[in-house]
Design a protein around this motif. Structure first.
Motif, short mmCIF file in Angstrom:
data_model
loop_
_atom_site.label_atom_id
_atom_site.label_comp_id
_atom_site.label_asym_id
_atom_site.label_seq_id
_atom_site.Cartn_x
_atom_site.Cartn_y
_atom_site.Cartn_z
N ASP A 3 0.84 -1.19 0.00
CA ASP A 3 0.00 0.00 0.00
C ASP A 3 0.88 1.24 0.00
N THR A 4 0.44 2.26 -0.71
CA THR A 4 1.15 3.53 -0.70
C THR A 4 0.73 4.32 0.52
N THR A 5 1.47 5.39 0.83
CA THR A 5 1.13 6.23 1.99
C THR A 5 -0.26 6.82 1.85
N SER A 6 -0.61 7.25 0.62
CA SER A 6 -1.93 7.85 0.42
C SER A 6 -3.03 6.85 0.65
N GLU A 7 -2.80 5.58 0.27
CA GLU A 7 -3.82 4.55 0.50
C GLU A 7 -4.01 4.28 1.98
N LEU A 8 -2.91 4.31 2.76
CA LEU A 8 -3.01 4.10 4.20
C LEU A 8 -3.82 5.17 4.87
N LEU A 9 -3.78 6.38 4.31
CA LEU A 9 -4.51 7.49 4.91
C LEU A 9 -6.00 7.42 4.62
N THR A 10 -6.41 6.59 3.64
CA THR A 10 -7.82 6.56 3.25
C THR A 10 -8.54 5.30 3.72
N ARG A 11 -7.85 4.44 4.46
CA ARG A 11 -8.50 3.25 5.00
C ARG A 11 -8.02 3.01 6.42
N SER A 12 -8.74 2.14 7.13
CA SER A 12 -8.35 1.82 8.49
C SER A 12 -7.07 1.00 8.47
N PRO A 13 -6.19 1.20 9.44
CA PRO A 13 -4.96 0.41 9.50
C PRO A 13 -5.27 -1.06 9.76
N ARG A 14 -4.37 -1.93 9.26
CA ARG A 14 -4.53 -3.37 9.43
C ARG A 14 -3.30 -3.93 10.12
N ALA A 15 -3.42 -5.21 10.52
CA ALA A 15 -2.31 -5.85 11.21
C ALA A 15 -1.05 -5.85 10.35
N ILE A 16 -1.21 -6.02 9.05
CA ILE A 16 -0.04 -6.06 8.17
C ILE A 16 0.70 -4.72 8.16
N ASP A 17 -0.07 -3.61 8.33
CA ASP A 17 0.57 -2.30 8.40
C ASP A 17 1.41 -2.17 9.66
N VAL A 18 0.88 -2.70 10.76
CA VAL A 18 1.63 -2.69 12.02
C VAL A 18 2.89 -3.54 11.87
N ALA A 19 2.74 -4.70 11.23
CA ALA A 19 3.89 -5.58 11.04
C ALA A 19 4.99 -4.88 10.26
N ARG A 20 4.62 -4.18 9.19
CA ARG A 20 5.61 -3.49 8.39
C ARG A 20 6.28 -2.38 9.17
N ALA A 21 5.48 -1.64 9.93
CA ALA A 21 6.05 -0.52 10.70
C ALA A 21 6.98 -1.02 11.80
N ALA A 22 6.67 -2.18 12.36
CA ALA A 22 7.49 -2.72 13.45
C ALA A 22 8.62 -3.61 12.95
N GLY A 23 8.60 -3.94 11.67
CA GLY A 23 9.65 -4.80 11.11
C GLY A 23 9.52 -6.24 11.54
N VAL A 24 8.27 -6.71 11.69
CA VAL A 24 8.03 -8.09 12.09
C VAL A 24 6.98 -8.70 11.16
N SER A 25 6.67 -9.97 11.39
CA SER A 25 5.63 -10.63 10.60
C SER A 25 4.26 -10.35 11.19
N ALA A 26 3.23 -10.57 10.37
CA ALA A 26 1.86 -10.40 10.87
C ALA A 26 1.57 -11.39 11.99
N ALA A 27 2.17 -12.58 11.91
CA ALA A 27 1.97 -13.57 12.97
C ALA A 27 2.54 -13.07 14.29
N THR A 28 3.67 -12.37 14.23
CA THR A 28 4.26 -11.83 15.46
C THR A 28 3.36 -10.75 16.05
N VAL A 29 2.74 -9.93 15.19
CA VAL A 29 1.80 -8.93 15.69
C VAL A 29 0.67 -9.60 16.45
N SER A 30 0.13 -10.67 15.88
CA SER A 30 -0.95 -11.39 16.54
C SER A 30 -0.51 -11.95 17.88
#
Length: 346
Positions: A3-30
């Motif tokens: 997702d681009t930055t503009s797309e992130l601003l137009t939808r609710s954040p998801r677990a995958i976005d958190v994973a990318r920001a934290a530098g971990v996998s989605a499973a680790t977020v869970s």
């Protein structure tokens, strides 16, 4: 494709976005939220920080998500140091339990940051509704509940001007009436010992009620006759000592912000050889069970906190069932005159 930055601003954040920001996998977020003991502390903190920055919260347990029900409600209270909240919480729990809903309780200790963390934790666990004591936490905490479509109610204080649904007494009017009661007994020099007003608009309203009632008679609390601090017996004793040591006329009556403070004032008056109520009238607030058994029995104010809890739970249950319930009118606070208050002696 990411997702681009503009797309992130137009939808609710998801677990995958958190994973990318934290530098971990989605499973680790869970796991960081659902099985925190399986994630290294520094990694979990990184995930939580990323989630907070993005404004993301996980849904409740998978089974709850599948049926869209967690059957959990929350209650946020300011302290466990004062037993007045016990009846309120017990009534919430009993009323919710009849509908198969469990109650979890968090304690904010009058700290808005702690209250926000508590509410976030409740939402993470999928609570369906929340009862909050007071509204002194800033807009963010209520905006968060609204954004998650979780119904809430503010208890222990009714305010027609509040933007939040409120259930309880009118604190301003109640303490205005307490003051008017003492004025009718002939008191004109009245002091007040109150719990701290910081992060407690209920106390602020009570102080304002006293000051307004006095101002209507052309009177005011002398600065040396007003004390503010912890709601404890010790603070009541210390405050009366300070008032008695101050220059100028002594008050003939003291309004106490709760019965614990009043017990301290009554104790100190006995220690100082001051006759109650002949030389000093004392009135508390809360109708602690001990108040009827002091010497003399303490004049106070009763609030039906069991009813408050029932009304609060019923309001939230009606919303969970798809209704749009009307708020009940302000609850009645009952003045209980006892032996610690009397007419001014010439």
């Amino acid at each position: 494709m990411r997702d681009t930055t503009s797309e992130l601003l137009t939808r609710s954040p998801r677990a995958i976005d958190v994973a990318r920001a934290a530098g971990v996998s989605a499973a680790t977020v869970s796991r960081a939220f659902n099985e925190p003991d399986k994630v290294q502390p520094h990694v979990r903190q990184r995930v939580i920080a990323a989630a907070e920055a993005l404004g993301w919260l996980p849904h409740g347990a998978g089974s709850a998500l599948a049926r869209r029900r967690s059957l959990i409600a929350g209650a946020l209270i300011p302290t466990l140091a004062n037993g007045i909240f016990a009846a309120h919480v017990a009534a919430l729990q009993e009323t919710f339990a009849r509908e198969g809903i469990s109650l979890i309780v968090s304690v904010s200790n009058h700290d808005p940051a702690q209250a926000m963390r508590d509410v976030q934790a409740m939402l993470t666990r999928g609570v369906e509704a929340i009862a909050v004591v007071g509204e002194d936490f800033g807009d963010a905490i209520f905006d968060l509940m609204t954004a998650r479509k979780v119904p809430y109610v503010v208890t222990h204080g009714f305010s027609a001007e509040s933007r939040h649904p409120t259930i309880g007494i009118d604190n301003f009017q109640t303490f205005q009436e307490i003051t008017q009661y003492l004025l009718r007994l002939g008191h004109r020099t009245i002091g007040m010992i109150a719990p701290t007003q910081k992060n407690n608009s209920r106390v602020t309203a009570r102080v304002a009620g006293v000051r307004t009632a006095l101002a209507e008679m052309g009177l005011a609390i002398r600065p040396q006759h007003f004390c503010e601090g912890p709601w404890s017996i010790q603070f009541g004793r210390e405050s009366l000592r300070a008032i008695l040591a101050a220059d100028g006329p002594r008050p003939t009556a003291i309004i106490c912000g709760n019965d614990q403070i009043a017990f301290g004032v009554l104790t100190e008056a006995h220690m100082q050889g001051i006759a109650v109520p002949e030389e000093l009238s004392i009135i508390g607030f809360d109708d602690d069970p001990i108040s009827a058994h002091t010497t003399p029995p303490l004049s106070t104010v009763n609030i039906d906190r069991t009813l408050m809890g029932q009304l609060s739970a019923q309001y939230l249950l009606a919303q969970l069932q798809g209704g749009t319930p009307a708020l009940p009118p302000p609850m009645t606070a009952t003045l209980i005159p006892r032996g610690s208050t009397g007419a001014v002696h010439p």
